[in-house]
Design a protein around this motif. Structure first.
Motif, PDB file in Angstrom:
ATOM      1  N   ASN A 136      21.752 -49.283  29.031  1.00 14.44           N
ATOM      2  CA  ASN A 136      20.679 -50.072  29.644  1.00 14.44           C
ATOM      3  C   ASN A 136      19.861 -49.283  30.674  1.00 14.44           C
ATOM      4  O   ASN A 136      19.194 -49.874  31.530  1.00 14.44           O
ATOM      5  CB  ASN A 136      21.233 -51.343  30.290  1.00 14.44           C
ATOM      6  CG  ASN A 136      21.889 -52.264  29.278  1.00 14.44           C
ATOM      7  OD1 ASN A 136      21.400 -52.413  28.157  1.00 14.44           O
ATOM      8  ND2 ASN A 136      23.007 -52.859  29.656  1.00 14.44           N
ATOM      9  N   ALA A 137      19.893 -47.978  30.589  1.00 12.35           N
ATOM     10  CA  ALA A 137      19.094 -47.158  31.497  1.00 12.35           C
ATOM     11  C   ALA A 137      17.607 -47.427  31.288  1.00 12.35           C
ATOM     12  O   ALA A 137      17.157 -47.738  30.178  1.00 12.35           O
ATOM     13  CB  ALA A 137      19.388 -45.681  31.270  1.00 12.35           C
ATOM     14  N   GLU A 138      16.841 -47.288  32.367  1.00  6.65           N
ATOM     15  CA  GLU A 138      15.391 -47.420  32.301  1.00  6.65           C
ATOM     16  C   GLU A 138      14.750 -46.045  32.162  1.00  6.65           C
ATOM     17  O   GLU A 138      15.169 -45.091  32.821  1.00  6.65           O
ATOM     18  CB  GLU A 138      14.867 -48.109  33.565  1.00  6.65           C
ATOM     19  CG  GLU A 138      15.317 -49.555  33.695  1.00  6.65           C
ATOM     20  CD  GLU A 138      14.842 -50.208  34.984  1.00  6.65           C
ATOM     21  OE1 GLU A 138      15.017 -51.439  35.103  1.00  6.65           O
ATOM     22  OE2 GLU A 138      14.293 -49.498  35.856  1.00  6.65           O
ATOM     23  N   VAL A 139      13.744 -45.986  31.302  1.00  5.61           N
ATOM     24  CA  VAL A 139      12.991 -44.745  31.098  1.00  5.61           C
ATOM     25  C   VAL A 139      11.520 -45.042  31.351  1.00  5.61           C
ATOM     26  O   VAL A 139      10.936 -45.922  30.711  1.00  5.61           O
ATOM     27  CB  VAL A 139      13.188 -44.194  29.670  1.00  5.61           C
ATOM     28  CG1 VAL A 139      12.380 -42.912  29.484  1.00  5.61           C
ATOM     29  CG2 VAL A 139      14.663 -43.945  29.385  1.00  5.61           C
ATOM     30  N   ILE A 140      10.929 -44.332  32.283  1.00  2.00           N
ATOM     31  CA  ILE A 140       9.530 -44.555  32.655  1.00  2.00           C
ATOM     32  C   ILE A 140       8.603 -43.858  31.663  1.00  2.00           C
ATOM     33  O   ILE A 140       8.822 -42.698  31.290  1.00  2.00           O
ATOM     34  CB  ILE A 140       9.279 -44.060  34.090  1.00  2.00           C
ATOM     35  CG1 ILE A 140       9.992 -44.991  35.079  1.00  2.00           C
ATOM     36  CG2 ILE A 140       7.793 -43.979  34.391  1.00  2.00           C
ATOM     37  CD1 ILE A 140       9.908 -44.554  36.520  1.00  2.00           C
ATOM     38  N   VAL A 141       7.554 -44.582  31.239  1.00  2.19           N
ATOM     39  CA  VAL A 141       6.640 -44.100  30.202  1.00  2.19           C
ATOM     40  C   VAL A 141       5.241 -44.637  30.512  1.00  2.19           C
ATOM     41  O   VAL A 141       5.112 -45.712  31.109  1.00  2.19           O
ATOM     42  CB  VAL A 141       7.133 -44.566  28.808  1.00  2.19           C
ATOM     43  CG1 VAL A 141       7.080 -46.083  28.680  1.00  2.19           C
ATOM     44  CG2 VAL A 141       6.361 -43.909  27.676  1.00  2.19           C
ATOM     45  N   PRO A 142       4.169 -43.907  30.162  1.00  3.48           N
ATOM     46  CA  PRO A 142       2.823 -44.406  30.469  1.00  3.48           C
ATOM     47  C   PRO A 142       2.458 -45.668  29.697  1.00  3.48           C
ATOM     48  O   PRO A 142       2.848 -45.839  28.535  1.00  3.48           O
ATOM     49  CB  PRO A 142       1.907 -43.241  30.079  1.00  3.48           C
ATOM     50  CG  PRO A 142       2.717 -42.384  29.172  1.00  3.48           C
ATOM     51  CD  PRO A 142       4.136 -42.545  29.600  1.00  3.48           C
ATOM     52  N   SER A 143       1.679 -46.531  30.342  1.00  3.67           N
ATOM     53  CA  SER A 143       1.319 -47.821  29.749  1.00  3.67           C
ATOM     54  C   SER A 143       0.237 -47.704  28.688  1.00  3.67           C
ATOM     55  O   SER A 143      -0.013 -48.665  27.962  1.00  3.67           O
ATOM     56  CB  SER A 143       0.846 -48.779  30.847  1.00  3.67           C
ATOM     57  OG  SER A 143      -0.279 -48.239  31.523  1.00  3.67           O
ATOM     58  N   ASN A 144      -0.413 -46.553  28.593  1.00  2.24           N
ATOM     59  CA  ASN A 144      -1.512 -46.393  27.632  1.00  2.24           C
ATOM     60  C   ASN A 144      -1.166 -45.422  26.505  1.00  2.24           C
ATOM     61  O   ASN A 144      -2.052 -44.935  25.805  1.00  2.24           O
ATOM     62  CB  ASN A 144      -2.763 -45.885  28.342  1.00  2.24           C
ATOM     63  CG  ASN A 144      -2.564 -44.520  28.998  1.00  2.24           C
ATOM     64  OD1 ASN A 144      -1.541 -44.287  29.636  1.00  2.24           O
ATOM     65  ND2 ASN A 144      -3.520 -43.623  28.858  1.00  2.24           N
ATOM     66  N   THR A 145       0.102 -45.145  26.308  1.00  4.94           N
ATOM     67  CA  THR A 145       0.510 -44.187  25.287  1.00  4.94           C
ATOM     68  C   THR A 145       0.469 -44.801  23.892  1.00  4.94           C
ATOM     69  O   THR A 145       0.323 -46.021  23.725  1.00  4.94           O
ATOM     70  CB  THR A 145       1.926 -43.660  25.577  1.00  4.94           C
ATOM     71  OG1 THR A 145       2.241 -42.606  24.657  1.00  4.94           O
ATOM     72  CG2 THR A 145       2.965 -44.760  25.423  1.00  4.94           C
ATOM     73  N   TYR A 146       0.623 -43.945  22.886  1.00  5.21           N
ATOM     74  CA  TYR A 146       0.804 -44.432  21.517  1.00  5.21           C
ATOM     75  C   TYR A 146       2.177 -45.086  21.433  1.00  5.21           C
ATOM     76  O   TYR A 146       3.118 -44.700  22.127  1.00  5.21           O
ATOM     77  CB  TYR A 146       0.691 -43.271  20.524  1.00  5.21           C
ATOM     78  CG  TYR A 146       0.861 -43.690  19.091  1.00  5.21           C
ATOM     79  CD1 TYR A 146       0.034 -44.652  18.531  1.00  5.21           C
ATOM     80  CD2 TYR A 146       1.862 -43.137  18.286  1.00  5.21           C
ATOM     81  CE1 TYR A 146       0.185 -45.052  17.205  1.00  5.21           C
ATOM     82  CE2 TYR A 146       2.016 -43.523  16.967  1.00  5.21           C
ATOM     83  CZ  TYR A 146       1.178 -44.485  16.428  1.00  5.21           C
ATOM     84  OH  TYR A 146       1.334 -44.880  15.128  1.00  5.21           O
TER      85      TYR A 146
END
Length: 368
Positions: free
Chosen positions: A81-91
């Motif tokens: 259940n780890a969180e991974v940060i990712v851009p909101s406008n990615t593919y």
């Protein structure tokens, strides 16, 4: 300026690959006559060449860019259940990779001038469950890896670069895929380094991680019928590797050509349109050249009437995709929505000429 009568395609894979035809026939014959079609010499040779090109110790060929993200995250063995940060406008593939690896994507807004994830907003989104950052080098521009890595080190986070659009891109003269714990590449046919089908690779300087990835991509096995890990069937195809070896030798020429076309757009397109920003520390390879316009849909239609085909990368933001609404929650991402509503990708392929790009720029300037 003289009108260009023929249709200007946004992309033509036939034209892109035309200069490689003889090389590809030679590569096909080599693979066919070798009698070895899975994880053979071609894959090993490409892995070595690609690692050298990216400036990393290792490159592990896998079946796709999506698998490169999934396997990279799996190999890091993050907590459940780890969180991974990712851009909101990615593919969507960036987010799908996190989900399929068994982790929770946390969307963070980009910097509006670069379209890449904003390090300041990353820090604000970190919680006790955050274990990794997945920066995406969108459109061929690298993220601010200097500050992302400083933040990751301070907060003890892993970094997996999504390099699917950034083959050969640089940040402070250091290439994409060499900054994080791992770099995930796609060789989808439209990429600057595109195969003739699906394919991907993972770059890393971590010996243990590289060794585990070699197991994971092949059923968790290095030795036949012995399975050390619960693995995947995700192997770069021997034939695609042979094609990629040929194309890799000309990747810098492809990137340089696209940069020269981009310069025409920068020089010619009116300031009424928002053009990509440029930073002295970055070497952009322009997988995509996008402009932004509040009348985007009308501009797209107008250019098509002039014989110019364009694309939108991307029309719907991830948090508004039907299949992901429940997974991503109800949070709003106004910067992402603004980008998705106004962005338009212009022709900028290996086969396009300066005359064609000048024509595109002039037509854009005539739009009212």
């Amino acid at each position: 300026m003289k009108n260009i009568p023929e249709i200007i395609e946004y992309e033509s894979l036939e034209k892109v690959n035309s200069i490689f035809i003889n090389d590809y026939y030679q590569a096909f014959e080599q693979v066919l006559q070798s009698g070895w079609y899975i994880l053979g010499k071609q894959v090993a040779d490409f892995e070595q060449a690609f690692a050298q090109y990216c400036g990393t110790k290792h490159s592990i060929g896998v079946a796709s860019g999506l698998d490169a993200i999934i396997l990279s995250l799996k190999a890091l063995d993050l907590p459940k259940n780890a969180e991974v940060i990712v851009p909101s406008n990615t593919y969507i593939a960036s987010i799908l990779g996190i989900i399929n690896a068994g982790y929770k994507p946390v969307l963070v807004e980009p910097a509006i001038n670069t379209y890449n994830i904003d390090p300041v907003k990353i820090e604000a989104a970190i919680t006790s469950k955050t274990k990794a950052i997945l920066p995406v080098h969108l459109y061929g521009k690298m993220c601010d890896m200097t500050n992302i890595n400083l933040l990751a080190k301070k907060c003890e986070l892993k970094v997996i670069e999504d390099c699917a659009q950034a083959h050969g891109a640089q940040h402070y003269k250091k290439k994409a895929g060499s900054w994080g714990d791992a770099g995930a590449f796609s060789f989808y046919p439209t990429k600057n380094l595109g195969a003739l089908g699906d394919g991907g690779a993972i770059t890393t300087n971590n010996d243990e991680l590289a060794d585990k990835l070699i197991y994971l991509r092949n059923y968790g096995s290095k030795k036949k019928y012995e399975n050390k890990y619960v693995g995947f069937n995700s192997r770069l195809d021997e034939l695609q590797a042979a094609f990629l070896i040929k194309k890799l030798t000309r990747l810098d020429n492809i990137n340089n050509h696209k940069r020269s076309l981009a310069q025409i757009y920068f020089d010619k397109i009116d300031s009424r349109f928002i053009k990509p920003s440029r930073q002295t520390e970055n070497y952009d390879v322009f997988h995509i050249f996008n402009i932004r316009c509040n009348k985007r849909d009308l501009l797209k239609k107008y250019l098509l009437e002039k014989g110019i085909k364009t694309e939108i990368h991307y029309p719907i933001p991830p948090h508004k995709q039907t299949g992901y609404k429940k997974l991503l929650g109800s949070k709003k991402f106004p910067l992402s929505e603004e980008i998705h509503a106004t962005t338009l990708s212009l022709p900028i392929s290996r086969f396009h000429t300066s005359e064609q790009v000048n024509y595109v720029a002039n037509c854009i300037n005539e739009f009212e």
